[in-house]
Design a protein around this motif. Structure first.
Motif, PDB file in Angstrom:
ATOM      1  N   LYS A 111       0.815  -1.217   0.000  1.00 43.11           N
ATOM      2  CA  LYS A 111       0.000   0.000   0.000  1.00 43.11           C
ATOM      3  C   LYS A 111       0.850   1.268   0.000  1.00 43.11           C
ATOM      4  CE  LYS A 111      -3.464   2.295   2.891  1.00 43.11           C
ATOM      5  NZ  LYS A 111      -4.313   2.123   4.086  1.00 43.11           N
ATOM      6  N   LYS A 112       1.851   1.327   0.858  1.00 49.72           N
ATOM      7  CA  LYS A 112       2.681   2.531   0.970  1.00 49.72           C
ATOM      8  C   LYS A 112       3.389   2.839  -0.346  1.00 49.72           C
ATOM      9  CE  LYS A 112       6.236   4.704   3.775  1.00 49.72           C
ATOM     10  NZ  LYS A 112       7.137   4.564   4.919  1.00 49.72           N
TER      11      LYS A 112
ATOM     12  N   THR B 237       2.611   6.030  -2.857  1.00 51.54           N
ATOM     13  CA  THR B 237       3.711   6.923  -3.239  1.00 51.54           C
ATOM     14  C   THR B 237       3.723   7.124  -4.746  1.00 51.54           C
ATOM     15  OG1 THR B 237       5.032   6.275  -1.326  1.00 51.54           O
ATOM     16  CG2 THR B 237       6.222   7.215  -3.198  1.00 51.54           C
TER      17      THR B 237
END
Length: 91
Positions: free
Chosen positions: A8-9, A13
């Protein structure tokens, strides 16, 4: 756990970077920037979107089509969904 949650991160991004590129493109058009710079920005956005698509698609394929614990029918359905999505993306 779905692959989009695990990464997810990283995915967010990438999306935020694409959003920034789109905002820069909008500013360039508003400021009547030279055509070559606008084209370059469009190409950068396209490349970023393609990279995002490749990353999510690879995760999806590995999780759903390479999963030996899923029933064959489920894998076939997942494959058809991927094919449908790719056809739409490549139009």
């Amino acid at each position: 756990m779905p692959h989009t949650i695990k990464s997810k991160k990283q995915l967010l991004t990438r999306v935020r970077r694409i959003k920034g590129q789109a905002d820069a493109l909008e500013r360039a058009l508003e400021q009547e920037t030279d055509c070559s710079a606008v084209l370059q920005q469009i190409a950068a956005i396209r490349g970023a979107v393609n990279g995002l698509m490749a990353e999510v698609l690879e995760g999806h394929l590995r999780e759903h089509l390479d999963a030996h614990d899923l029933p064959l029918e489920q894998r076939r359905n997942d494959l058809e969904q991927v094919v449908k999505t790719l056809r739409s993306y490549l139009k």
